[in-house]
Design a protein around this motif. Structure first.
Motif, PDB file in Angstrom:
ATOM      1  N   VAL A   1      40.129  44.924  25.235  1.00 12.31           N
ATOM      2  CA  VAL A   1      40.439  46.356  25.155  1.00 12.31           C
ATOM      3  C   VAL A   1      41.260  46.780  26.364  1.00 12.31           C
ATOM      4  O   VAL A   1      41.143  46.216  27.452  1.00 12.31           O
ATOM      5  CB  VAL A   1      39.161  47.206  25.070  1.00 12.31           C
ATOM      6  N   VAL A   2      42.083  47.794  26.164  1.00  6.77           N
ATOM      7  CA  VAL A   2      42.847  48.383  27.258  1.00  6.77           C
ATOM      8  C   VAL A   2      41.860  49.144  28.135  1.00  6.77           C
ATOM      9  O   VAL A   2      41.078  49.965  27.649  1.00  6.77           O
ATOM     10  CB  VAL A   2      43.955  49.316  26.721  1.00  6.77           C
ATOM     11  N   ALA A   3      41.887  48.861  29.435  1.00  3.65           N
ATOM     12  CA  ALA A   3      40.936  49.459  30.368  1.00  3.65           C
ATOM     13  C   ALA A   3      41.631  50.327  31.405  1.00  3.65           C
ATOM     14  O   ALA A   3      41.047  50.689  32.406  1.00  3.65           O
ATOM     15  CB  ALA A   3      40.128  48.365  31.048  1.00  3.65           C
ATOM     16  N   GLY A   4      42.879  50.648  31.195  1.00  5.87           N
ATOM     17  CA  GLY A   4      43.665  51.466  32.116  1.00  5.87           C
ATOM     18  C   GLY A   4      45.127  51.346  31.735  1.00  5.87           C
ATOM     19  O   GLY A   4      45.480  50.672  30.770  1.00  5.87           O
ATOM     20  N   MET A   5      45.984  51.996  32.500  1.00  6.84           N
ATOM     21  CA  MET A   5      47.411  51.990  32.168  1.00  6.84           C
ATOM     22  C   MET A   5      48.015  50.595  32.148  1.00  6.84           C
ATOM     23  O   MET A   5      48.915  50.320  31.373  1.00  6.84           O
ATOM     24  CB  MET A   5      48.188  52.863  33.155  1.00  6.84           C
ATOM     25  N   ASP A   6      47.521  49.713  33.006  1.00  6.15           N
ATOM     26  CA  ASP A   6      48.093  48.366  33.099  1.00  6.15           C
ATOM     27  C   ASP A   6      47.017  47.281  33.120  1.00  6.15           C
ATOM     28  O   ASP A   6      47.241  46.184  33.582  1.00  6.15           O
ATOM     29  CB  ASP A   6      48.978  48.245  34.330  1.00  6.15           C
TER      30      ASP A   6
END
Length: 51
Positions: free
Chosen positions: A32-37
């Motif tokens: 999963v995406v956990a922040g902008m980058d």
């Protein structure tokens, strides 16, 4: 670990797995995406050599 995509996007991959043997390889990351980058990886494995 830092991941660069084919479209030159750069992601920092957070993983509890030891993935040193995959450095410099094509990989598939599921998570999963956990922040902008940042990606929080649930699974990382060797990818195919598709061009």
């Amino acid at each position: 670990m830092i991941l660069t995509t084919k479209s030159d996007e750069v992601w920092i991959v957070e993983s509890e797995e030891v993935t040193d043997d995959l450095i410099g390889s094509n990989v598939i990351v599921e998570g999963v995406v956990a922040g902008m980058d940042r990606l929080r990886a649930d699974w990382i494995g060797a990818g195919s050599h598709l061009s």
